[in-house]
Design a protein around this motif. Structure first.
Motif, PDB file in Angstrom:
ATOM      1  N   GLN A 168       0.823  -1.206   0.000  1.00  0.00           N
ATOM      2  CA  GLN A 168       0.000   0.000   0.000  1.00  0.00           C
ATOM      3  C   GLN A 168       0.864   1.265   0.000  1.00  0.00           C
ATOM      4  N   LEU A 169       2.055   1.178   0.608  1.00  0.00           N
ATOM      5  CA  LEU A 169       2.938   2.343   0.636  1.00  0.00           C
ATOM      6  C   LEU A 169       3.411   2.725  -0.765  1.00  0.00           C
ATOM      7  N   VAL A 170       3.553   1.725  -1.642  1.00  0.00           N
ATOM      8  CA  VAL A 170       4.012   2.017  -3.005  1.00  0.00           C
ATOM      9  C   VAL A 170       2.844   2.140  -3.979  1.00  0.00           C
ATOM     10  N   GLY A 171       1.621   2.222  -3.442  1.00  0.00           N
ATOM     11  CA  GLY A 171       0.465   2.480  -4.283  1.00  0.00           C
ATOM     12  C   GLY A 171      -0.213   1.256  -4.853  1.00  0.00           C
ATOM     13  N   LEU A 172       0.082   0.078  -4.342  1.00  0.00           N
ATOM     14  CA  LEU A 172      -0.540  -1.146  -4.831  1.00  0.00           C
ATOM     15  C   LEU A 172      -1.665  -1.575  -3.899  1.00  0.00           C
TER      16      LEU A 172
END
Length: 324
Positions: A168-172
């Motif tokens: 989630q931190l990398v936008g996934l």
């Protein structure tokens, strides 16, 4: 008159050809190594009791087992259970397919992993760092799947797991690794490699220790790079060990990891995770169909034996030593 060929077995020379007889020479070797055979005796007893003794129960596959009648008192039914398994069972083909797919994924990805790791560890020049690296990679092997499954469930949780938090931190988006049939098999393979890759390097590191340093020195003088040395010296030298381990691994091709799957799968992933061993567990122990599960086990053993023979034959055809 020609002397009769009657070799003596007490260590004297044969009157037929003036040489010690084959049986006399063999007996002398046994006497010379008698203490080694004494050390081997507990291992032979273990196999006799726990490996060959239970083969008495194979006849259950051809009987309609009744607990009150015992093995001998149960009636013979011939190939009834095999016929049901192969032609009438609605789950057998799906279970066999899952077993083969998961096993071949373990072989395709998991078998080369300890070889690659052993080659990498062998390149480490710092003795202290090498010992630390080996210890860290060995460590997961000593934990049972009951413990590791709890760790994996926590790490891979879609709501609170560290892995999904990083995604989630990398936008996934979050991934339900253990509940989504599309990701469950890959999770199985990767987690199995994580657990066993370090332990699997032991035999390859032992084989690498037997490579003569003079061969590397000669290769360096010829201007060979480390990669060329690995391809031309290291891998060919340990190839007999690799072939031997591959033959043994092929013999377990229908063992897709019962402990791991039993602790990680759920009804949501039965379609891709249910294998022969979990089927035996549910049908045999929970539904008390011992004859049916014995038939499944016998089927697995026959296939494994045939695969070992075929793989050993192919290895010898390609110039390798093989098992026998």
């Amino acid at each position: 008159m020609n002397p009769v060929h009657n070799p003596e077995v007490d260590g004297k020379k044969s009157i037929y050809n003036g040489q010690p007889s084959k049986w006399a020479a063999t007996w002398r070797e046994y006497k010379k190594c008698r203490y080694l055979f004494l050390l081997l005796a507990p291992v032979l007893m273990w196999y006799a009791v726990f490996a060959y003794g239970p083969m008495y129960g194979i006849q259950l596959a051809f009987k309609d087992f009744r607990i009150m009648d015992g093995i001998w008192g149960s009636p013979w039914v011939g190939f009834k259970h095999f016929e049901f398994l192969f032609f009438q069972s609605p789950d057998f083909l799906r279970i066999l397919k899952n077993t083969i797919i998961i096993s071949f994924l373990h072989i395709l990805i998991g078998f080369p992993a300890p070889i690659i790791l052993a080659l990498l560890i062998n390149e480490i020049r710092s003795g202290a760092f090498k010992r630390v690296a080996q210890s860290l990679t060995y460590l997961p092997h000593f934990f049972s799947w009951v413990i590791l499954s709890g760790i994996l469930i926590t790490l891979l949780s879609p709501s609170s797991g560290v892995v999904n938090y990083l995604l989630q931190l990398v936008g996934l988006e979050s991934v339900y690794f253990l509940g989504d049939p599309n990701h469950f098999r890959s999770t199985l393979v990767i987690s199995a490699i994580w657990k066993e890759v370090g332990w699997g390097t032991i035999i390859y590191l032992a084989a690498l220790a037997g490579v003569q340093p003079e061969m590397y020195e000669a290769a360096v003088m010829d201007g060979a790079s480390r990669w060329r040395q690995t391809l031309s010296i290291t891998l060919p030298t340990i190839m007999p060990v690799i072939v031997l381990m591959f033959i043994l691994r092929i013999g377990n091709v229908l063992d897709a990891g019962f402990d791991q799957i039993l602790n990680l799968y759920s009804p949501a992933t039965y379609s891709v995770a249910d294998i022969l061993d979990t089927y035996v567990y549910r049908v045999g122990l929970q539904n008390f169909q011992f004859s049916m599960t014995t038939a499944v086990g016998l089927f697995k053993n026959v296939i494994a034996f045939a695969l070992v023979l075929a793989t050993n034959y192919m290895a010898k055809r390609f110039g390798q030593q093989g098992l026998f």
